[in-house]
Design a protein around this motif. Structure first.
Motif, PDB file in Angstrom:
ATOM      1  N   ASP A   1      -3.551   6.289  -4.123  1.00 30.92           N
ATOM      2  CA  ASP A   1      -3.640   5.234  -3.098  1.00 30.92           C
ATOM      3  C   ASP A   1      -3.125   5.664  -1.722  1.00 30.92           C
ATOM      4  O   ASP A   1      -3.227   4.901  -0.764  1.00 30.92           O
ATOM      5  CB  ASP A   1      -2.938   3.963  -3.554  1.00 30.92           C
ATOM      6  CG  ASP A   1      -1.418   4.067  -3.606  1.00 30.92           C
ATOM      7  OD1 ASP A   1      -0.850   5.146  -3.312  1.00 30.92           O
ATOM      8  OD2 ASP A   1      -0.783   3.060  -3.953  1.00 30.92           O
TER       9      ASP A   1
ATOM     10  N   MET B   1      -1.477   3.456   0.766  1.00 34.11           N
ATOM     11  CA  MET B   1      -2.281   2.530   1.564  1.00 34.11           C
ATOM     12  C   MET B   1      -2.809   1.436   0.640  1.00 34.11           C
ATOM     13  O   MET B   1      -4.016   1.244   0.482  1.00 34.11           O
ATOM     14  CB  MET B   1      -3.434   3.282   2.243  1.00 34.11           C
ATOM     15  CG  MET B   1      -2.983   4.377   3.178  1.00 34.11           C
ATOM     16  SD  MET B   1      -4.331   5.496   3.707  1.00 34.11           S
ATOM     17  CE  MET B   1      -5.406   4.371   4.559  1.00 34.11           C
TER      18      MET B   1
ATOM     19  N   GLY C   1      -3.248  -1.612   0.750  1.00 32.89           N
ATOM     20  CA  GLY C   1      -4.180  -2.588   1.301  1.00 32.89           C
ATOM     21  C   GLY C   1      -5.629  -2.133   1.302  1.00 32.89           C
ATOM     22  O   GLY C   1      -6.535  -2.949   1.442  1.00 32.89           O
ATOM     23  N   GLU C   2      -5.872  -0.827   1.114  1.00 33.50           N
ATOM     24  CA  GLU C   2      -7.237  -0.287   1.097  1.00 33.50           C
ATOM     25  C   GLU C   2      -7.803  -0.108  -0.305  1.00 33.50           C
ATOM     26  O   GLU C   2      -8.997   0.147  -0.465  1.00 33.50           O
ATOM     27  CB  GLU C   2      -7.260   1.070   1.809  1.00 33.50           C
ATOM     28  CG  GLU C   2      -7.071   0.979   3.302  1.00 33.50           C
ATOM     29  CD  GLU C   2      -8.254   0.277   3.955  1.00 33.50           C
ATOM     30  OE1 GLU C   2      -9.413   0.634   3.687  1.00 33.50           O
ATOM     31  OE2 GLU C   2      -8.005  -0.655   4.751  1.00 33.50           O
TER      32      GLU C   2
ATOM     33  N   GLN D   1      -8.428  -2.115  -2.848  1.00 33.02           N
ATOM     34  CA  GLN D   1      -9.434  -3.065  -3.321  1.00 33.02           C
ATOM     35  C   GLN D   1     -10.733  -3.019  -2.507  1.00 33.02           C
ATOM     36  O   GLN D   1     -11.698  -3.685  -2.852  1.00 33.02           O
ATOM     37  CB  GLN D   1      -8.861  -4.486  -3.335  1.00 33.02           C
ATOM     38  CG  GLN D   1      -7.783  -4.712  -4.378  1.00 33.02           C
ATOM     39  CD  GLN D   1      -8.334  -4.634  -5.796  1.00 33.02           C
ATOM     40  OE1 GLN D   1      -9.347  -5.263  -6.111  1.00 33.02           O
ATOM     41  NE2 GLN D   1      -7.677  -3.862  -6.643  1.00 33.02           N
ATOM     42  N   ASN D   2     -10.763  -2.218  -1.456  1.00 32.80           N
ATOM     43  CA  ASN D   2     -11.955  -2.068  -0.623  1.00 32.80           C
ATOM     44  C   ASN D   2     -12.808  -0.938  -1.201  1.00 32.80           C
ATOM     45  O   ASN D   2     -12.425   0.222  -1.137  1.00 32.80           O
ATOM     46  CB  ASN D   2     -11.539  -1.750   0.816  1.00 32.80           C
ATOM     47  CG  ASN D   2     -12.688  -1.442   1.732  1.00 32.80           C
ATOM     48  OD1 ASN D   2     -13.844  -1.446   1.337  1.00 32.80           O
ATOM     49  ND2 ASN D   2     -12.362  -1.153   2.983  1.00 32.80           N
TER      50      ASN D   2
ATOM     51  N   ASP E   1     -15.307   0.499  -0.106  1.00 25.39           N
ATOM     52  CA  ASP E   1     -15.789   1.442   0.905  1.00 25.39           C
ATOM     53  C   ASP E   1     -14.730   2.466   1.305  1.00 25.39           C
ATOM     54  O   ASP E   1     -15.036   3.422   2.019  1.00 25.39           O
ATOM     55  CB  ASP E   1     -16.263   0.696   2.154  1.00 25.39           C
ATOM     56  CG  ASP E   1     -17.519  -0.109   1.898  1.00 25.39           C
ATOM     57  OD1 ASP E   1     -18.359   0.329   1.085  1.00 25.39           O
ATOM     58  OD2 ASP E   1     -17.663  -1.181   2.506  1.00 25.39           O
ATOM     59  N   SER E   2     -13.510   2.287   0.848  1.00 23.84           N
ATOM     60  CA  SER E   2     -12.422   3.216   1.127  1.00 23.84           C
ATOM     61  C   SER E   2     -12.308   4.212  -0.033  1.00 23.84           C
ATOM     62  O   SER E   2     -12.637   3.891  -1.171  1.00 23.84           O
ATOM     63  CB  SER E   2     -11.109   2.427   1.262  1.00 23.84           C
ATOM     64  OG  SER E   2     -10.004   3.293   1.228  1.00 23.84           O
TER      65      SER E   2
ATOM     66  N   LYS F   1      -9.180   5.274  -6.022  1.00 26.51           N
ATOM     67  CA  LYS F   1     -10.501   5.240  -6.651  1.00 26.51           C
ATOM     68  C   LYS F   1     -10.707   6.383  -7.629  1.00 26.51           C
ATOM     69  O   LYS F   1     -10.017   7.389  -7.601  1.00 26.51           O
ATOM     70  CB  LYS F   1     -11.615   5.366  -5.585  1.00 26.51           C
ATOM     71  CG  LYS F   1     -11.545   4.427  -4.416  1.00 26.51           C
ATOM     72  CD  LYS F   1     -11.773   2.992  -4.787  1.00 26.51           C
ATOM     73  CE  LYS F   1     -11.838   2.061  -3.602  1.00 26.51           C
ATOM     74  NZ  LYS F   1     -10.626   1.942  -2.811  1.00 26.51           N
TER      75      LYS F   1
ATOM     76  N   THR G   1     -17.697   5.390  -4.779  1.00 27.09           N
ATOM     77  CA  THR G   1     -16.798   4.677  -5.687  1.00 27.09           C
ATOM     78  C   THR G   1     -17.475   4.391  -7.022  1.00 27.09           C
ATOM     79  O   THR G   1     -18.533   3.775  -7.083  1.00 27.09           O
ATOM     80  CB  THR G   1     -16.309   3.361  -5.054  1.00 27.09           C
ATOM     81  OG1 THR G   1     -15.577   3.667  -3.861  1.00 27.09           O
ATOM     82  CG2 THR G   1     -15.407   2.590  -6.009  1.00 27.09           C
TER      83      THR G   1
ATOM     84  N   TYR H   1     -12.270   1.381  -9.233  1.00 28.06           N
ATOM     85  CA  TYR H   1     -11.245   1.225  -8.194  1.00 28.06           C
ATOM     86  C   TYR H   1     -10.061   0.417  -8.718  1.00 28.06           C
ATOM     87  O   TYR H   1     -10.066  -0.060  -9.849  1.00 28.06           O
ATOM     88  CB  TYR H   1     -11.835   0.598  -6.941  1.00 28.06           C
ATOM     89  CG  TYR H   1     -12.346  -0.820  -7.083  1.00 28.06           C
ATOM     90  CD1 TYR H   1     -11.672  -1.887  -6.491  1.00 28.06           C
ATOM     91  CD2 TYR H   1     -13.504  -1.105  -7.791  1.00 28.06           C
ATOM     92  CE1 TYR H   1     -12.135  -3.188  -6.603  1.00 28.06           C
ATOM     93  CE2 TYR H   1     -13.986  -2.403  -7.908  1.00 28.06           C
ATOM     94  CZ  TYR H   1     -13.295  -3.444  -7.319  1.00 28.06           C
ATOM     95  OH  TYR H   1     -13.761  -4.721  -7.439  1.00 28.06           O
TER      96      TYR H   1
END
Length: 195
Positions: free
Chosen positions: A97, A100, A102-103, A105-106, A108-109, A113, A134, A137
Motif C-alpha cells: 500500500d 497510501m 486512501g488509494e 480501494q481505488n 485505478d491506483s 493490489k 488491477t 485489491y
C-alpha cells in the motif's frame, strides 16, 4: 524463484546501490525464450518507485533489460513484492500500500493490489477492471503469491501488528484494507482463508 543472479550491465553502480531487489521468476517457457522477470524498488529524492522488468538469460548473464511497468508508488517495506506466473500464462505482481491507504480501494491506483499482465507487459483484455492492470485489491502489504496444483492463486498479506492473512485471490476481489483487517463478515470483502 529462478535462483539466477544477473549483472545489470545497463545500470551504473550507483543505480544498482539505490535499488532494492524484490523478486524474480522465470518465464513459464524459460527453455524456449530464456526470459527472467524481476521486480525492484528504486529510492529517489521524489520517493520510492517499483518496476517490473524482464531480462534474457544468456549464459547466466542478464541481457536485453526491458522495463515492462514502472512508476509504481512504494515505500520501504510496503512496495512491489512478488511475481508469479499463472496457469493462464499471465504474470501476477503483488504491490504493497506504500503507506497510501486512501488509494488502496481505488482500482485505478497501483497500491494495495495484485496486478495481472501479459508476459510482454501489455494489459490483458480480460482483466476484471477494463483498462486496468488491477486483478484484486484491498491489500495492505501482500508479500507472497503462489498457485496451487488446481490453478488457484493464494497470497499472504501482513496486518499492522496483528491479523496477518492467507487469502485465496479471486478476479475482482476486494480484500478490505484499510476498511477491514483480518476476518470480516462484510459482504463486499473477501474474507481470508486463515488469519
Amino acid at each position: 524463484v529462478c535462483g539466477i543472479f544477473f549483472f545489470f550491465k545497463q545500470k551504473t553502480a550507483y543505480e544498482i546501490y539505490q535499488c532494492d531487489w524484490s523478486s524474480d521468476v522465470c518465464s513459464s517457457d524459460l527453455n524456449a525464450n530464456r526470459y527472467v522477470y524481476v521486480t525492484y524498488a528504486t529510492r529517489t529524492d521524489s520517493g520510492t518507485f517499483g518496476t517490473v522488468a524482464r531480462l534474457t538469460d544468456l549464459n547466466n548473464r542478464g541481457e536485453d533489460f526491458t522495463v515492462l511497468l514502472d512508476g509504481i508508488p512504494g515505500a520501504p517495506g510496503h512496495q512491489i513484492q512478488s511475481l508469479a506466473f499463472g496457469p493462464d500464462g499471465k504474470l501476477y505482481v503483488s504491490i504493497g500500500d506504500a503507506f497510501m491507504a486512501g488509494e488502496v480501494q481505488n482500482t485505478d491506483s497501483f497500491v494495495g493490489k495484485i496486478l495481472r499482465m501479459n508476459a510482454d507487459g501489455s494489459l490483458p483484455g480480460d482483466n476484471p477492471f477494463p483498462g486496468s492492470y488491477t486483478y484484486a485489491y484491498g491489500f495492505r502489504n501482500c508479500f507472497d503469491l503462489a498457485f496451487d496444483e488446481s490453478g488457484e492463486l493464494f497470497s499472504t498479506d501482513n496486518g499492522t501488528d496483528r491479523d496477518d492473512e492467507l487469502n485465496r485471490v479471486i478476479a475482482g476481489g476486494n480484500y478490505g484494507w484499510p476498511l477491514a483487517l483480518g476476518e470480516t463478515s462484510a459482504p463486499e470483502f473477501v474474507t481470508p482463508v486463515h488469519v
